[in-house]
Design an enzyme around this catalytic site. Structure first.
Site, PDB file in Angstrom:
ATOM      1  N   ALA A 106     102.668 -19.280 -55.076  1.00  0.00           N
ATOM      2  CA  ALA A 106     101.536 -20.173 -55.343  1.00  0.00           C
ATOM      3  C   ALA A 106     100.762 -20.467 -54.059  1.00  0.00           C
ATOM      4  CB  ALA A 106     102.045 -21.477 -55.954  1.00  0.00           C
ATOM      5  N   HIS A 107      99.477 -20.641 -54.224  1.00  0.00           N
ATOM      6  CA  HIS A 107      98.568 -21.036 -53.137  1.00  0.00           C
ATOM      7  C   HIS A 107      98.533 -20.002 -52.004  1.00  0.00           C
ATOM      8  CE1 HIS A 107      98.605 -24.756 -55.344  1.00  0.00           C
ATOM      9  NE2 HIS A 107      99.901 -24.868 -55.129  1.00  0.00           N
ATOM     10  N   ARG A 108      98.830 -18.761 -52.341  1.00  0.00           N
ATOM     11  CA  ARG A 108      98.828 -17.648 -51.378  1.00  0.00           C
ATOM     12  C   ARG A 108      99.848 -17.848 -50.258  1.00  0.00           C
ATOM     13  NH1 ARG A 108      95.379 -14.169 -52.910  1.00  0.00           N
ATOM     14  NH2 ARG A 108      95.334 -12.981 -50.985  1.00  0.00           N
ATOM     15  N   LEU A 109     100.891 -18.612 -50.543  1.00  0.00           N
ATOM     16  CA  LEU A 109     101.985 -18.815 -49.589  1.00  0.00           C
ATOM     17  C   LEU A 109     103.089 -17.796 -49.898  1.00  0.00           C
ATOM     18  CD1 LEU A 109     102.100 -22.722 -49.667  1.00  0.00           C
ATOM     19  CD2 LEU A 109     100.868 -21.230 -48.069  1.00  0.00           C
ATOM     20  N   HIS A 110     102.702 -16.517 -49.821  1.00  0.00           N
ATOM     21  CA  HIS A 110     103.565 -15.423 -50.245  1.00  0.00           C
ATOM     22  C   HIS A 110     104.814 -15.299 -49.375  1.00  0.00           C
ATOM     23  CE1 HIS A 110      99.962 -14.596 -52.420  1.00  0.00           C
ATOM     24  NE2 HIS A 110      99.311 -14.111 -51.373  1.00  0.00           N
TER      25      HIS A 110
END
Length: 193
Positions: free
Chosen positions: A169-173
């Site tokens: 989520a939220h590009r917190l890969h």
């Protein structure tokens, strides 16, 4: 962390085989010829394990020519339904004739005939020419096994590094990066997304 990247690959690949609607073994193969111009295309993974990742092709194709000139390649698996990808960088080596023969024998007959009929990556004046060549090859091998063409074989990508990317989520890969060590083991660390 120090997990085995091949065991992790096998686990992710099994999940992809269960969930991906088409060709979970599809991978992008990036090559570069002698002068370094990059080229990428989709190929199918036909074998994997601690010795590498195997695909097959016409040796006279664009990719076959690239691989003769420069053995460094990159692979990318992208499984959209799982929100995952795996990047692999390394060098290729040819599979043995026995491996190529064994795999070729498992292909469908029309695929075997197509390997004989196609001058892969060469200019084609019309589809009808290719279809006529296919019919000629079909007649030539009527009633007999189709042998592997001499210009058709496979390559094994020996990985130097493997990255496992998981969407979050939220590009917190999450990115796990493995690098091959001289002792046959793997070093692992995380990368910032």
């Amino acid at each position: 962390m120090a997990d085995d990247p091949f065991a992790l690959f096998d686990a992710w690949f099994a999940e992809a085989q269960a969930s991906e609607p088409n060709d979970p073994n599809a991978m992008a193969l990036a090559t570069a010829g002698e002068v370094g111009n990059p080229s990428v295309r989709m190929v199918l993974l036909k074998g994997q394990g601690p010795d590498g990742f195997v695909f097959y092709t016409n040796l006279d194709s664009h990719k076959g020519n690239d691989l003769r000139e420069n053995q460094q390649v990159a692979l990318l698996f992208h499984w959209k339904s799982l929100r995952r990808q795996i990047r692999i960088e390394g060098n290729v080596e040819p599979v043995t004739d026995a491996e190529a023969d064994a795999y070729f024998a498992t292909r469908g007959r029309d695929s075997q005939l197509g390997a004989w009929a196609s001058d892969q990556s060469r200019s084609l004046d019309s589809r009808e020419i290719f279809e006529a060549r296919f019919e000629e090859v079909k007649a030539r091998f009527d009633g007999q096994d189709v042998p592997r063409p001499p210009n058709w074989s496979g390559f094994r990508v020996i990985p130097e590094n493997i990255e496992f990317w998981q969407d979050r989520a939220h590009r917190l890969h999450e990115r796990r990066f493995f690098v091959a060590q001289n002792d046959g083991l793997w070093a692992e660390w995380l990368l910032y997304p």
